[in-house]
Design a protein around this motif. Structure first.
Motif, PDB file in Angstrom:
ATOM      1  N   LYS A  99       0.835  -1.208   0.000  1.00 59.63           N
ATOM      2  CA  LYS A  99       0.000   0.000   0.000  1.00 59.63           C
ATOM      3  C   LYS A  99       0.870   1.258   0.000  1.00 59.63           C
ATOM      4  O   LYS A  99       0.618   2.193  -0.755  1.00 59.63           O
ATOM      5  CB  LYS A  99      -0.939  -0.005   1.219  1.00 59.63           C
ATOM      6  CG  LYS A  99      -2.119  -0.957   1.076  1.00 59.63           C
ATOM      7  CD  LYS A  99      -2.889  -1.123   2.386  1.00 59.63           C
ATOM      8  CE  LYS A  99      -3.762   0.071   2.720  1.00 59.63           C
ATOM      9  NZ  LYS A  99      -4.587  -0.200   3.951  1.00 59.63           N
ATOM     10  N   ASP A 114      -7.259  -5.460   2.228  1.00 58.66           N
ATOM     11  CA  ASP A 114      -7.323  -5.094   3.648  1.00 58.66           C
ATOM     12  C   ASP A 114      -7.988  -6.189   4.492  1.00 58.66           C
ATOM     13  O   ASP A 114      -7.628  -6.398   5.645  1.00 58.66           O
ATOM     14  CB  ASP A 114      -8.117  -3.796   3.841  1.00 58.66           C
ATOM     15  CG  ASP A 114      -7.301  -2.566   3.488  1.00 58.66           C
ATOM     16  OD1 ASP A 114      -6.082  -2.599   3.678  1.00 58.66           O
ATOM     17  OD2 ASP A 114      -7.899  -1.575   3.027  1.00 58.66           O
ATOM     18  N   LYS A 161     -10.790   1.914  16.706  1.00 55.34           N
ATOM     19  CA  LYS A 161     -10.158   1.934  15.396  1.00 55.34           C
ATOM     20  C   LYS A 161     -10.425   3.269  14.729  1.00 55.34           C
ATOM     21  O   LYS A 161     -11.510   3.845  14.911  1.00 55.34           O
ATOM     22  CB  LYS A 161     -10.712   0.778  14.552  1.00 55.34           C
ATOM     23  CG  LYS A 161      -9.848   0.428  13.366  1.00 55.34           C
ATOM     24  CD  LYS A 161     -10.313  -0.823  12.652  1.00 55.34           C
ATOM     25  CE  LYS A 161      -9.267  -1.248  11.629  1.00 55.34           C
ATOM     26  NZ  LYS A 161      -9.014  -0.230  10.596  1.00 55.34           N
TER      27      LYS A 161
END
Ligand code: CTP
Ligand code: MG
Length: 165
Positions: A99, A114, A161
């Motif tokens: 990435k 992902d 997150k």
């Protein structure tokens, strides 16, 4: 094996990898693995890959393998848990490396990569100890993106997150 049995086998096989990945998310932070260094002008891995995440992921994921060994009275789950955990975190590191080189910032979304990076790493290394049956592997690959998106959304809602994916 009927479908239910395949799904259960898939969950049992990949569980240490899931535990490793979630532990890195929940317990990670602090010093990045790449120490802030760059490769070809771009961060090698980025701030989302931390030493504490790696240590926590391998430790707790391996503990999940110990738990499965005790539960099923099968010692194979112990080494399997270790390689699945190491594999899961390695797969995640490789995806971040890719990435960054593609110019995608930390947390930038790459669908499927992902969600599956850790599974690729886990299954490749895990296969040195135990190769999953093809139908088990297929179920893992199909279910994981959904499980991953759901658990990440929950982690995001709880403020654990940064991004909901
Ligand atoms: N994490 C960590 N150490 C790791 C892996 C993950 O500390 N080895 C933590 C980081 O807080 C990270 C979070 O878990 O932000 C979620 O992991 P992931 O989605 O893989 O990282 P991203 O932040 O999305 O970064 P990237 O773009 O590199 O995937
Ligand atoms: Mg990510």
């Amino acid at each position: 094996m009927n479908l239910i049995q395949v799904v259960i086998s898939a969950i049992i096989y990949i569980l240490p990898a899931y535990v490793a990945n979630s532990s890195a998310l929940l317990l990670g932070g602090g010093r990045p693995v790449d120490g802030g260094r760059k490769f070809r002008g771009k961060r090698i891995l980025g701030d989302g890959k931390t030493v504490r995440g790696l240590v926590a992921g391998v430790s707790v994921g391996s503990l999940a393998g110990v738990g499965l060994s005790l539960l099923f009275n099968d010692l194979l789950f112990f080494p399997l848990g270790i390689v699945l955990s190491v594999g899961a975190l390695s797969g995640d590191l490789v995806a971040s490396l890719l990435k960054r080189q593609l110019g995608i910032k930390r947390g930038g979304l790459v669908p499927l990569l992902d969600q599956l990076d850790f599974v690729f790493g886990a299954v490749i290394l895990g296969s040195f100890i135990k190769v999953p049956a093809l139908n088990v592997l297929l179920v893992i690959l199909i279910l994981t993106p959904f499980v991953h998106l759901f658990t990440n959304l929950v982690a995001y809602l709880f403020g654990l997150k940064k991004d909901p994916w």
